[in-house]
Design a protein around this motif. Structure first.
Motif, PDB file in Angstrom:
ATOM      1  N   GLY A 158       0.806  -1.218   0.000  1.00 17.16           N
ATOM      2  CA  GLY A 158       0.000   0.000   0.000  1.00 17.16           C
ATOM      3  C   GLY A 158       0.836   1.263   0.000  1.00 17.16           C
ATOM      4  O   GLY A 158       0.517   2.237  -0.697  1.00 17.16           O
ATOM      5  N   GLN A 159       1.921   1.282   0.765  1.00 16.56           N
ATOM      6  CA  GLN A 159       2.799   2.457   0.798  1.00 16.56           C
ATOM      7  C   GLN A 159       3.513   2.646  -0.541  1.00 16.56           C
ATOM      8  O   GLN A 159       3.662   3.769  -1.020  1.00 16.56           O
ATOM      9  N   ILE A 212       1.016   4.149  -2.987  1.00 15.78           N
ATOM     10  CA  ILE A 212       0.797   5.579  -2.745  1.00 15.78           C
ATOM     11  C   ILE A 212       1.954   6.399  -3.304  1.00 15.78           C
ATOM     12  O   ILE A 212       1.743   7.393  -4.004  1.00 15.78           O
ATOM     13  N   ARG A 213       3.164   5.979  -3.022  1.00  5.47           N
ATOM     14  CA  ARG A 213       4.341   6.735  -3.471  1.00  5.47           C
ATOM     15  C   ARG A 213       4.473   6.738  -4.993  1.00  5.47           C
ATOM     16  O   ARG A 213       4.965   7.698  -5.570  1.00  5.47           O
ATOM     17  N   ASP A 260       1.873   6.510  -6.961  1.00  6.89           N
ATOM     18  CA  ASP A 260       0.616   7.065  -7.464  1.00  6.89           C
ATOM     19  C   ASP A 260      -0.109   6.075  -8.381  1.00  6.89           C
ATOM     20  O   ASP A 260      -0.557   6.420  -9.469  1.00  6.89           O
ATOM     21  N   SER A 283      -2.847   2.402  -8.102  1.00  9.29           N
ATOM     22  CA  SER A 283      -3.761   1.680  -7.204  1.00  9.29           C
ATOM     23  C   SER A 283      -3.044   0.482  -6.604  1.00  9.29           C
ATOM     24  O   SER A 283      -2.049  -0.021  -7.156  1.00  9.29           O
ATOM     25  N   VAL A 284      -3.555  -0.008  -5.482  1.00  6.72           N
ATOM     26  CA  VAL A 284      -2.963  -1.189  -4.848  1.00  6.72           C
ATOM     27  C   VAL A 284      -3.036  -2.408  -5.781  1.00  6.72           C
ATOM     28  O   VAL A 284      -2.046  -3.141  -5.903  1.00  6.72           O
TER      29      VAL A 284
END
Length: 148
Positions: free
Chosen positions: A59-60, A63-64, A66, A68-69
């Protein structure tokens, strides 16, 4: 020309310049050359944080980068199959999958990052120290304005 029209023109000019910069940066990052083509730009964006941190949750990383999971998960499974990353469940929470670079993944990502930095340094060397400092300040300000 009214103040509103001039302001709109100024904003449009800055936006166009920022978009041109973004497009140019993406093109330069994808130019084949002396780089290790083991990693695509998207894959590199996903795993580059692992060069500085031993392991991170999917997940991190998503996010980094940009993305989706689910997109990150698909990319990481592909990288795992190629032996570039290792995936394991968190000992503290089975729902969390932790990712770390393998030795070959670390070598490939380091080569790619170093090549990109050398390329950037060569181009930015054409600017004076003052121009680079001014640009850095303005780019940071623009980033803050964009991200809110």
């Amino acid at each position: 020309m009214s103040d509103d029209t001039q302001r709109w023109n100024d904003v449009a000019e800055v936006a166009a310049a920022a978009e041109a910069l973004y497009a140019a940066m993406r093109r330069v990052r994808t130019i084949p050359g002396d780089s290790d083509e083991t990693l695509s730009v998207a894959q590199m964006a996903l795993i580059e944080p692992l060069l500085d941190e031993q392991e991170l949750p999917v997940g991190q990383l998503a996010i980094r980068a940009d993305v989706s999971v689910p997109t990150a998960t698909r990319m990481l499974k592909s990288l795992e199959a190629r032996g570039l990353v290792q995936r394991q469940r968190s000992p503290d929470d089975d729902r969390i999958v932790l990712i770390r670079l393998s030795q070959s993944g670390s070598r490939a990502a380091t080569r790619r990052r170093d090549m990109l930095r050398r390329r950037q340094a060569a181009r930015l060397a054409h600017l004076s120290p003052r121009e680079r400092a001014d640009m850095t300040r303005q780019l940071r300000k623009l980033t803050l304005l964009i991200t809110g």
